[in-house]
Motif scaffolding. Structure first.
Motif, PDB file in Angstrom:
ATOM      1  N   ARG A 179       8.751  -3.050  16.007  1.00 30.54           N
ATOM      2  CA  ARG A 179       7.914  -2.110  15.254  1.00 30.54           C
ATOM      3  C   ARG A 179       7.242  -2.785  14.059  1.00 30.54           C
ATOM      4  O   ARG A 179       6.536  -2.145  13.279  1.00 30.54           O
ATOM      5  CB  ARG A 179       8.762  -0.930  14.750  1.00 30.54           C
ATOM      6  CG  ARG A 179       9.469  -0.138  15.838  1.00 30.54           C
ATOM      7  CD  ARG A 179       8.525   0.609  16.757  1.00 30.54           C
ATOM      8  NE  ARG A 179       7.634   1.473  16.004  1.00 30.54           N
ATOM      9  CZ  ARG A 179       6.350   1.668  16.301  1.00 30.54           C
ATOM     10  NH1 ARG A 179       5.797   1.051  17.323  1.00 30.54           N
ATOM     11  NH2 ARG A 179       5.624   2.476  15.566  1.00 30.54           N
ATOM     12  N   GLY A 180       7.452  -4.097  13.902  1.00 31.69           N
ATOM     13  CA  GLY A 180       6.930  -4.805  12.741  1.00 31.69           C
ATOM     14  C   GLY A 180       5.424  -4.851  12.670  1.00 31.69           C
ATOM     15  O   GLY A 180       4.847  -5.020  11.577  1.00 31.69           O
ATOM     16  N   SER A 181       4.749  -4.681  13.813  1.00 32.56           N
ATOM     17  CA  SER A 181       3.287  -4.735  13.814  1.00 32.56           C
ATOM     18  C   SER A 181       2.667  -3.570  13.044  1.00 32.56           C
ATOM     19  O   SER A 181       1.468  -3.594  12.740  1.00 32.56           O
ATOM     20  CB  SER A 181       2.762  -4.740  15.246  1.00 32.56           C
ATOM     21  OG  SER A 181       3.148  -3.550  15.931  1.00 32.56           O
ATOM     22  N   THR A 182       3.476  -2.555  12.720  1.00 34.09           N
ATOM     23  CA  THR A 182       2.960  -1.423  11.946  1.00 34.09           C
ATOM     24  C   THR A 182       2.779  -1.780  10.468  1.00 34.09           C
ATOM     25  O   THR A 182       2.141  -1.033   9.727  1.00 34.09           O
ATOM     26  CB  THR A 182       3.903  -0.204  12.043  1.00 34.09           C
ATOM     27  OG1 THR A 182       5.176  -0.550  11.508  1.00 34.09           O
ATOM     28  CG2 THR A 182       4.066   0.230  13.495  1.00 34.09           C
ATOM     29  N   VAL A 183       3.371  -2.894  10.037  1.00 29.81           N
ATOM     30  CA  VAL A 183       3.236  -3.335   8.642  1.00 29.81           C
ATOM     31  C   VAL A 183       2.057  -4.302   8.560  1.00 29.81           C
ATOM     32  O   VAL A 183       2.124  -5.429   9.032  1.00 29.81           O
ATOM     33  CB  VAL A 183       4.520  -4.018   8.142  1.00 29.81           C
ATOM     34  CG1 VAL A 183       4.338  -4.489   6.688  1.00 29.81           C
ATOM     35  CG2 VAL A 183       5.710  -3.072   8.247  1.00 29.81           C
ATOM     36  N   LEU A 220     -10.388  -0.039   7.080  1.00 33.07           N
ATOM     37  CA  LEU A 220     -10.726   1.380   6.965  1.00 33.07           C
ATOM     38  C   LEU A 220     -10.100   2.004   5.719  1.00 33.07           C
ATOM     39  O   LEU A 220     -10.696   2.879   5.083  1.00 33.07           O
ATOM     40  CB  LEU A 220     -10.239   2.119   8.220  1.00 33.07           C
ATOM     41  CG  LEU A 220     -10.559   3.614   8.304  1.00 33.07           C
ATOM     42  CD1 LEU A 220     -12.062   3.835   8.424  1.00 33.07           C
ATOM     43  CD2 LEU A 220      -9.843   4.239   9.494  1.00 33.07           C
ATOM     44  N   LEU A 221      -8.906   1.537   5.356  1.00 33.80           N
ATOM     45  CA  LEU A 221      -8.170   2.126   4.240  1.00 33.80           C
ATOM     46  C   LEU A 221      -8.477   1.491   2.883  1.00 33.80           C
ATOM     47  O   LEU A 221      -7.958   1.946   1.863  1.00 33.80           O
ATOM     48  CB  LEU A 221      -6.664   2.043   4.508  1.00 33.80           C
ATOM     49  CG  LEU A 221      -6.142   2.937   5.634  1.00 33.80           C
ATOM     50  CD1 LEU A 221      -4.673   2.648   5.906  1.00 33.80           C
ATOM     51  CD2 LEU A 221      -6.324   4.414   5.288  1.00 33.80           C
ATOM     52  N   LEU A 222      -9.310   0.478   2.861  1.00 39.69           N
ATOM     53  CA  LEU A 222      -9.613  -0.187   1.594  1.00 39.69           C
ATOM     54  C   LEU A 222     -10.057   0.779   0.483  1.00 39.69           C
ATOM     55  O   LEU A 222      -9.601   0.656  -0.659  1.00 39.69           O
ATOM     56  CB  LEU A 222     -10.676  -1.270   1.799  1.00 39.69           C
ATOM     57  CG  LEU A 222     -10.173  -2.694   2.034  1.00 39.69           C
ATOM     58  CD1 LEU A 222     -11.351  -3.627   2.288  1.00 39.69           C
ATOM     59  CD2 LEU A 222      -9.349  -3.194   0.864  1.00 39.69           C
ATOM     60  N   LEU A 276      -8.366  -9.128   7.587  1.00 39.83           N
ATOM     61  CA  LEU A 276      -7.772  -7.798   7.632  1.00 39.83           C
ATOM     62  C   LEU A 276      -8.017  -7.149   8.991  1.00 39.83           C
ATOM     63  O   LEU A 276      -9.079  -7.294   9.590  1.00 39.83           O
ATOM     64  CB  LEU A 276      -8.354  -6.906   6.536  1.00 39.83           C
ATOM     65  CG  LEU A 276      -8.043  -7.287   5.083  1.00 39.83           C
ATOM     66  CD1 LEU A 276      -8.661  -6.250   4.165  1.00 39.83           C
ATOM     67  CD2 LEU A 276      -6.543  -7.394   4.853  1.00 39.83           C
ATOM     68  N   ASP A 277      -7.022  -6.402   9.443  1.00 39.29           N
ATOM     69  CA  ASP A 277      -7.176  -5.652  10.685  1.00 39.29           C
ATOM     70  C   ASP A 277      -8.051  -4.428  10.430  1.00 39.29           C
ATOM     71  O   ASP A 277      -8.363  -4.081   9.286  1.00 39.29           O
ATOM     72  CB  ASP A 277      -5.803  -5.231  11.210  1.00 39.29           C
ATOM     73  CG  ASP A 277      -5.053  -4.394  10.193  1.00 39.29           C
ATOM     74  OD1 ASP A 277      -5.223  -3.167  10.195  1.00 39.29           O
ATOM     75  OD2 ASP A 277      -4.306  -4.973   9.366  1.00 39.29           O
TER      76      ASP A 277
END
Length: 238
Positions: A92-96, A122-124, A116-117
């Motif tokens: 589940r580490g890819s969620t970080v 999007l969240l910047l 950045l992914d």
């Protein structure tokens, strides 16, 4: 973990909050805390992070799903707290996601080598809202957390099996929250425009972490935090 004193009149209770970004702004799941009593309230959406800080009575603890401390330069794997979180979470580490560098956050370069992914890009704007309000003294109240770390702790320090994109993953998370937060259905079954069930699960998980911070039982990653160039701790709390 030193807790702030609550300003204003003595209400006989404190209020803690779990906060996560959502399409309309910020989703806030809060609860009143008095001794062993923990009473969730109906969640709310705020247009800006500043509005959350202006709420009265003010929140004693805010666990927010957004970076607080930022590296000045890019490094493989991001901040130490991000790398440690991925190690704990395993599959589940890819969620970080890596936090952007300070230069990227402030718009002084085109990603500054951050790579950045899509989610982080999007969240910047949301990250910038938090950064605009942050100063070292704010970290007595506002803590960076992550929903998957909250669920890791709720699951007996074990990563979850399923992504919340699937119904089985959403039910896995709901069961964990229901065992630890009486009345959490008030949050999880809320109907708010443009707020998904996944957002509600994340906010409730962050609320659980806010309660742990309030009760001084939370854990820091890393135990001895790093500090950024503005004197902010670069850490994750669970």
């Amino acid at each position: 973990m030193t807790m702030p004193k609550r300003g204003g009149p003595d209400l006989g209770y404190s209020v803690v909050a779990g906060v996560t970004p959502c399409a309309p702004g910020w989703l806030v799941a809060s609860a009143k805390v008095h001794a062993a009593n923990f009473a969730p309230e109906y969640p709310k959406v705020y247009e800006s992070f500043a509005e959350i800080l202006d709420e009265r009575p003010s929140f004693s603890v805010i666990a927010v799903n957004a970076p607080i401390g930022y590296d000045d330069g890019s490094r493989p794997g991001g901040r130490t707290c991000d790398r440690m979180a991925r190690s704990l979470l395993g599959s589940r580490g890819s969620t970080v996601h890596n936090a952007p560098t300070r230069a990227t956050l402030e718009g002084n370069s085109a990603n500054n080598g951050d790579h950045l992914d899509a989610v982080s890009n999007l969240l910047l704007p949301r990250y910038r809202e938090v950064a605009a309000e942050m100063a070292p003294f704010r970290q007595r109240t506002i803590y960076e957390a992550h929903p998957e770390l909250s669920f890791y702790q709720l699951n007996g320090d074990r990563p979850l099996h399923w992504t919340k994109r699937f119904e089985v993953g959403r039910e896995e998370r709901r069961l964990l929250l229901g065992k630890r937060i009486p009345g959490v259905g008030l949050i999880l079954d809320a109907s708010l425009e443009d707020v998904t069930r996944a957002h509600l699960l994340d906010a409730a998980a962050m609320l659980w972490t806010a309660r742990r911070i309030f009760s001084r039982s939370a854990m820091r990653l890393p135990v001895d935090p790093e500090w950024d160039g503005q004197g902010l701790r670069m850490e994750l709390v669970l």
